[in-house]
Design an enzyme around this catalytic site. Structure first.
Site, PDB file in Angstrom:
ATOM      1  N   SER A   1      51.823   6.758  55.686  1.00 40.37           N
ATOM      2  CA  SER A   1      53.168   7.454  56.378  1.00 40.37           C
ATOM      3  C   SER A   1      54.373   6.354  56.315  1.00 40.37           C
ATOM      4  O   SER A   1      54.636   5.336  57.271  1.00 40.37           O
ATOM      5  CB  SER A   1      52.860   7.839  57.693  1.00 40.37           C
ATOM      6  OG  SER A   1      51.740   8.732  57.869  1.00 40.37           O
TER       7      SER A   1
ATOM      8  N   LYS B   1      56.077   4.607  65.221  1.00 44.63           N
ATOM      9  CA  LYS B   1      56.809   4.368  63.963  1.00 44.63           C
ATOM     10  C   LYS B   1      57.098   5.723  63.181  1.00 44.63           C
ATOM     11  O   LYS B   1      58.353   5.999  62.911  1.00 44.63           O
ATOM     12  CB  LYS B   1      55.991   3.685  63.086  1.00 44.63           C
ATOM     13  CG  LYS B   1      56.031   3.343  61.622  1.00 44.63           C
ATOM     14  CD  LYS B   1      55.342   4.310  60.669  1.00 44.63           C
ATOM     15  CE  LYS B   1      53.633   4.237  60.655  1.00 44.63           C
ATOM     16  NZ  LYS B   1      53.186   5.068  59.707  1.00 44.63           N
TER      17      LYS B   1
ATOM     18  N   LYS C   1      55.913  14.384  56.524  1.00 40.52           N
ATOM     19  CA  LYS C   1      54.924  13.857  57.450  1.00 40.52           C
ATOM     20  C   LYS C   1      55.554  13.240  58.869  1.00 40.52           C
ATOM     21  O   LYS C   1      55.223  13.359  59.803  1.00 40.52           O
ATOM     22  CB  LYS C   1      54.396  12.507  56.566  1.00 40.52           C
ATOM     23  CG  LYS C   1      53.452  11.840  57.517  1.00 40.52           C
ATOM     24  CD  LYS C   1      52.092  12.617  57.983  1.00 40.52           C
ATOM     25  CE  LYS C   1      51.498  11.751  58.921  1.00 40.52           C
ATOM     26  NZ  LYS C   1      50.172  12.475  59.740  1.00 40.52           N
TER      27      LYS C   1
HETATM   28  P1  NDP Z   1      44.911   0.880  60.238  1.00 42.08           P
HETATM   29  O1  NDP Z   1      45.924  -0.008  61.143  1.00 42.08           O
HETATM   30  O2  NDP Z   1      43.801   1.363  60.871  1.00 42.08           O
HETATM   31  O3  NDP Z   1      44.812   0.311  58.721  1.00 42.08           O
HETATM   32  C1  NDP Z   1      45.526  -0.306  57.926  1.00 42.08           C
HETATM   33  C2  NDP Z   1      44.779  -0.972  56.820  1.00 42.08           C
HETATM   34  O4  NDP Z   1      45.517  -1.700  56.263  1.00 42.08           O
HETATM   35  C3  NDP Z   1      44.034  -2.450  57.763  1.00 42.08           C
HETATM   36  O5  NDP Z   1      42.565  -2.265  56.982  1.00 42.08           O
HETATM   37  C4  NDP Z   1      44.799  -3.635  57.335  1.00 42.08           C
HETATM   38  O6  NDP Z   1      44.051  -4.645  56.922  1.00 42.08           O
HETATM   39  C5  NDP Z   1      45.263  -3.033  55.696  1.00 42.08           C
HETATM   40  N1  NDP Z   1      46.383  -3.736  55.051  1.00 42.08           N
HETATM   41  C6  NDP Z   1      47.474  -4.261  55.723  1.00 42.08           C
HETATM   42  N2  NDP Z   1      48.157  -4.670  54.976  1.00 42.08           N
HETATM   43  C7  NDP Z   1      47.588  -4.853  53.886  1.00 42.08           C
HETATM   44  C8  NDP Z   1      47.937  -5.523  52.580  1.00 42.08           C
HETATM   45  N3  NDP Z   1      49.134  -6.272  52.556  1.00 42.08           N
HETATM   46  N4  NDP Z   1      47.090  -5.528  51.773  1.00 42.08           N
HETATM   47  C9  NDP Z   1      45.915  -4.696  51.888  1.00 42.08           C
HETATM   48  N5  NDP Z   1      45.530  -4.171  52.698  1.00 42.08           N
HETATM   49  C10 NDP Z   1      46.518  -4.134  53.976  1.00 42.08           C
HETATM   50  O7  NDP Z   1      45.912   2.324  59.795  1.00 42.08           O
HETATM   51  P2  NDP Z   1      45.485   3.555  59.809  1.00 42.08           P
HETATM   52  O8  NDP Z   1      44.107   3.674  58.821  1.00 42.08           O
HETATM   53  O9  NDP Z   1      45.242   4.509  61.018  1.00 42.08           O
HETATM   54  O10 NDP Z   1      46.737   4.358  58.981  1.00 42.08           O
HETATM   55  C11 NDP Z   1      47.340   4.111  57.626  1.00 42.08           C
HETATM   56  C12 NDP Z   1      48.413   4.968  57.557  1.00 42.08           C
HETATM   57  O11 NDP Z   1      47.938   6.143  57.570  1.00 42.08           O
HETATM   58  C13 NDP Z   1      49.410   4.580  58.592  1.00 42.08           C
HETATM   59  O12 NDP Z   1      50.539   4.697  57.741  1.00 42.08           O
HETATM   60  C14 NDP Z   1      49.362   5.775  59.466  1.00 42.08           C
HETATM   61  O13 NDP Z   1      50.543   6.198  60.142  1.00 42.08           O
HETATM   62  C15 NDP Z   1      49.058   6.776  58.657  1.00 42.08           C
HETATM   63  N6  NDP Z   1      48.036   7.790  59.419  1.00 42.08           N
HETATM   64  C16 NDP Z   1      47.097   7.295  60.335  1.00 42.08           C
HETATM   65  C17 NDP Z   1      46.266   8.548  60.896  1.00 42.08           C
HETATM   66  C18 NDP Z   1      45.207   8.150  61.935  1.00 42.08           C
HETATM   67  O14 NDP Z   1      44.790   9.132  62.688  1.00 42.08           O
HETATM   68  N7  NDP Z   1      44.974   6.854  61.989  1.00 42.08           N
HETATM   69  C19 NDP Z   1      46.345   9.907  60.635  1.00 42.08           C
HETATM   70  C20 NDP Z   1      47.366  10.154  59.500  1.00 42.08           C
HETATM   71  C21 NDP Z   1      48.138   9.275  58.873  1.00 42.08           C
HETATM   72  P3  NDP Z   1      43.523  -5.453  58.091  1.00 42.08           P
HETATM   73  O15 NDP Z   1      41.954  -5.195  58.414  1.00 42.08           O
HETATM   74  O16 NDP Z   1      43.501  -6.833  57.647  1.00 42.08           O
HETATM   75  O17 NDP Z   1      44.172  -5.336  59.492  1.00 42.08           O
END
Ligand code: NDP
Length: 295
Positions: free
Chosen positions: A96, A240, A171
């Site tokens: 998102s 955000k 979104k």
């Molecule tokens: P999280 O913070 O749980 O996960 C983000 C992941 O991205 C982590 O595993 C992190 O790694 C990884 N990451 C960050 N930077 C990098 C990079 N440069 N290269 C590779 N991996 C990277 O977030 P969510 O899964 O909750 O959310 C992801 C997206 O989806 C967001 O934009 C959120 O707004 C959206 N979203 C979330 C929902 C929810 O219910 N959680 C529902 C709908 C949308 P590390 O393990 O090192 O931290």
């Protein structure tokens, strides 16, 4: 389930990416990459994906999926991986992010011959696990037709909403509405609790009435009334999204009044409760102000 000949590279194994990539691995050859490599290694062990430490190991996939915190991380990985991908590769971005960020990444990838779709998702971790997410897709129709095979594995509703960036805009507004209903329901329930009506009783009424919402039907009963507050979607990510919605409204030249208040409240709650707070915990701010607990 049949195994398709397509190969997928999934970047970002967080709360959403982890179950989404697991569902893809049942159908496609799936490589997974995450900032912290341990998450990729444990995904490989649990789901039979192929963990890669380096983005360059994804250069031969047909479809890249990303699910990262914000469009800034997507721009970063696209800059590294984009030039290494074959012409015609599809990049499905489930992050998102900001509509403008998606357009910039789309242009950056187009220069490498890669077709980009912004396809943020809704449905939470439960929807990601069940493969029943809704996705709102921005981008070219032909690219979406190609991507459908992959999207249908993780989503049961795929809505093409416009050109690149439109998915992100929808979104952002969608989550601003989620935040609005959470704040409004929490405030109403706090007042009713003080007036002597238990929140669970009031919710029983709301959920049989026209006031019902995802907040009243699911989030508040399952998380606030029970006091469980599981961590599935960071409050900071919701803040955000509401900020991004403010940008969508401002870009449209529309001066928001309701959403601006919700934006300020959500940002302040996130700052106060910190990065470890789940989004439903904004209820704690309302409870503290009212001097009651909903559960
Ligand atoms: P999280 O913070 O749980 O996960 C983000 C992941 O991205 C982590 O595993 C992190 O790694 C990884 N990451 C960050 N930077 C990098 C990079 N440069 N290269 C590779 N991996 C990277 O977030 P969510 O899964 O909750 O959310 C992801 C997206 O989806 C967001 O934009 C959120 O707004 C959206 N979203 C979330 C929902 C929810 O219910 N959680 C529902 C709908 C949308 P590390 O393990 O090192 O931290």
């Amino acid at each position: 389930m049949t195994t398709s000949h397509l190969s997928v590279g999934f970047i970002g194994l967080g709360a959403m990416g982890r179950p989404m990539a697991a569902n893809l691995s049942g159908v496609f050859t799936t490589k997974v990459q995450n900032r912290t490599t341990d998450a990729a290694l444990s995904h490989e062990q649990e789901h039979g994906t192929l963990a890669v430490a380096d983005l360059t190991a994804l250069s031969d996939v047909d479809v890249v999926c990303s699910c990262l915190p914000t469009d800034a991380e997507v721009a970063e990985v696209a800059q590294q991986l984009g030039p290494r991908l074959s012409e015609g590769t599809i990049w499905i971005d489930h992050t998102s992010g900001a509509p403008g960020g998606a357009r910039r990444v789309g242009e950056q990838l187009a220069r490498c011959g890669v077709r980009y779709l912004d396809a943020p998702v809704s449905g939470g971790v439960a929807g990601a696990e069940a493969g029943t997410l809704t996705t709102m897709v921005g981008g070219d129709e032909a690219a979406l037709d190609f991507a459908r095979l992959v999207l249908e594995t993780t989503c049961d509703r795929i809505v093409h909403v416009g050109p690149i960036g439109a998915g992100m805009a929808v979104k952002a507004v969608s989550n601003a509405l989620l935040a609005t209903s959470l704040w409004a329901a929490a405030e109403g329930l706090a007042a009713l609790t003080k007036a002597g009506v238990p929140a669970s009783v009031a919710l029983e009424v709301f959920n049989g009435a026209t006031s019902r919402s995802f907040a009243t039907e699911t989030l508040l009963p399952e998380r606030a009334i029970t006091r469980e507050f599981p961590f599935t979607f960071a409050l900071s990510l919701l803040a955000k999204d509401v900020d991004l919605a403010g940008g969508v409204l401002a870009d449209a030249g529309f001066e928001a009044s309701v959403l601006e208040v919700v934006r300020e409240l959500t940002r302040a709650a996130s700052d106060e409760l910190g990065p470890g707070a789940d989004h439903v915990e904004l209820v704690r701010i309302v409870e503290r102000a009212a001097g009651i607990e909903l559960g």
